[in-house]
Write a protein that holds these residues in place. Sequence first.
Motif, mmCIF file in Angstrom:
data_model
loop_
_atom_site.group_PDB
_atom_site.id
_atom_site.type_symbol
_atom_site.label_atom_id
_atom_site.label_comp_id
_atom_site.label_asym_id
_atom_site.label_seq_id
_atom_site.Cartn_x
_atom_site.Cartn_y
_atom_site.Cartn_z
ATOM 1 N N ASN A 263 0.844 -1.194 0.000
ATOM 2 C CA ASN A 263 0.000 0.000 0.000
ATOM 3 C C ASN A 263 0.881 1.247 0.000
ATOM 4 O OD1 ASN A 263 0.795 0.545 2.708
ATOM 5 N ND2 ASN A 263 -0.850 -0.752 3.502
ATOM 6 N N PRO A 264 0.312 2.430 -0.246
ATOM 7 C CA PRO A 264 1.130 3.648 -0.339
ATOM 8 C C PRO A 264 1.925 3.942 0.931
ATOM 9 C CG PRO A 264 -1.039 4.037 -1.274
ATOM 10 C CD PRO A 264 -1.097 2.687 -0.624
ATOM 11 N N ARG A 265 1.329 3.711 2.088
ATOM 12 C CA ARG A 265 2.044 4.007 3.325
ATOM 13 C C ARG A 265 3.310 3.168 3.452
ATOM 14 N NH1 ARG A 265 -0.409 3.613 9.530
ATOM 15 N NH2 ARG A 265 1.549 4.145 10.589
ATOM 16 N N GLN A 266 3.206 1.871 3.194
ATOM 17 C CA GLN A 266 4.375 0.999 3.275
ATOM 18 C C GLN A 266 5.413 1.402 2.233
ATOM 19 O OE1 GLN A 266 3.829 -3.071 2.033
ATOM 20 N NE2 GLN A 266 5.435 -3.847 3.411
ATOM 21 N N ALA A 267 4.971 1.719 1.023
ATOM 22 C CA ALA A 267 5.899 2.103 -0.041
ATOM 23 C C ALA A 267 6.643 3.391 0.313
ATOM 24 C CB ALA A 267 5.147 2.272 -1.353
ATOM 25 N N LYS A 268 5.940 4.356 0.891
ATOM 26 C CA LYS A 268 6.585 5.611 1.281
ATOM 27 C C LYS A 268 7.559 5.403 2.429
ATOM 28 C CE LYS A 268 2.713 8.584 -0.087
ATOM 29 N NZ LYS A 268 1.601 9.455 0.397
ATOM 30 N N GLU A 269 7.201 4.554 3.384
ATOM 31 C CA GLU A 269 8.064 4.321 4.543
ATOM 32 C C GLU A 269 9.383 3.665 4.153
ATOM 33 O OE1 GLU A 269 5.687 2.044 7.217
ATOM 34 O OE2 GLU A 269 4.707 3.808 8.114
ATOM 35 N N THR A 270 9.322 2.689 3.245
ATOM 36 C CA THR A 270 10.553 2.007 2.850
ATOM 37 C C THR A 270 11.294 2.760 1.753
ATOM 38 O OG1 THR A 270 9.400 0.664 1.194
ATOM 39 C CG2 THR A 270 9.554 -0.236 3.428
ATOM 40 N N GLY A 271 10.541 3.450 0.884
ATOM 41 C CA GLY A 271 11.156 4.163 -0.227
ATOM 42 C C GLY A 271 11.733 3.253 -1.294
ATOM 43 N N ASP A 272 11.360 1.987 -1.275
ATOM 44 C CA ASP A 272 11.911 1.045 -2.253
ATOM 45 C C ASP A 272 10.881 -0.039 -2.555
ATOM 46 O OD1 ASP A 272 11.878 -0.679 -0.061
ATOM 47 O OD2 ASP A 272 14.050 -0.738 0.189
ATOM 48 N N GLY A 273 11.280 -1.055 -3.277
ATOM 49 C CA GLY A 273 10.430 -2.207 -3.515
ATOM 50 C C GLY A 273 9.395 -1.997 -4.606
#
Length: 324
Positions: free
Chosen positions: A183-193
Amino acid sequence: MTDSPDARQLELVSHAILAPSSHNTQCWLFRLGPNRIEILPDRRRRCPVVDPDDHHLFVSLGCAAENLLQAAPASGLRGEARFRADAGGSLAVALDAGPVERSALFEAIATRQSTRCNYDGRALSSAELRALEAAGSGTGVRVVLLTDRAPMERVLELVVEGNRVQLNDPAFVRELKDWVRFNPRQAKETGDGLFAACAGKPSLPPWLGRALFERLVSAKSENAKAVRQVRSSAGLAVFVSEVDEPAHWIEAGRAFERFALQATVLGVRTAHLNQPLEVTELRSELLAAIGLGPGRPDLLVRFGRGPLMPRSFRRPANHVVVKT
């Protein structure tokens, strides 16, 4: 330039990290020094199942290097890259002062993306194909464009078989799942993947996405998607290295990135279909199926016109800069 790193070097790094990388691992580090930037492989971010020989890792370094070299003239610099096998496979970029020039490929860096959706099926013009072929050729690397349906269908058969092999391999599925951001929150937190929305997947809590992953990403569903995507594409591009070694893999990455930037200038989308190249026994079949001759097929890419998709995320430039 001055005798110490300056803000222009950080600006170059900020453009370099917009390059694509396998699973969006961003498997690079940058060491700044007087009149130079060194691009290093970050092996903590390697993918040993899908990329056991680090081929994709070095291709990714080449993509980042090409962005950096395209961005240098816009900052009043000229860059020259040299592969250093004796330094763990790093890439040393020497920088000198030069005229300020902003090319079309430089302008495309910020908007290039891997567009993982159906395209509109329309053919590209001969001039557009020539521009892509010229951009995608490099030192020891050639690009072969397939636009006739018969060879595209032969390659599609290998993509389908590659999907079947990979998605029935528990180790491959575990590694892939580890790099998916649900989801967007996880993607923003890691900044990768691999941001699920970039591939048209629904937004889910990470715990639910992991629990449902094998249902959402099955060989049957992914192959049905691959068939639609290839048949909606204007063509396929196969990048082939003359020599199967890291220096040439980096050149393949540079050639692909120029190809992708030129495609962006033309309003053409690109996306990878590397399954036949990642399953070793299928790699030689690809060469034979379309008569590519000797060399290592590095990348398989589809291209065509289509809509923009959500963008993947990147870590900040200061997260990938290491001290000398």
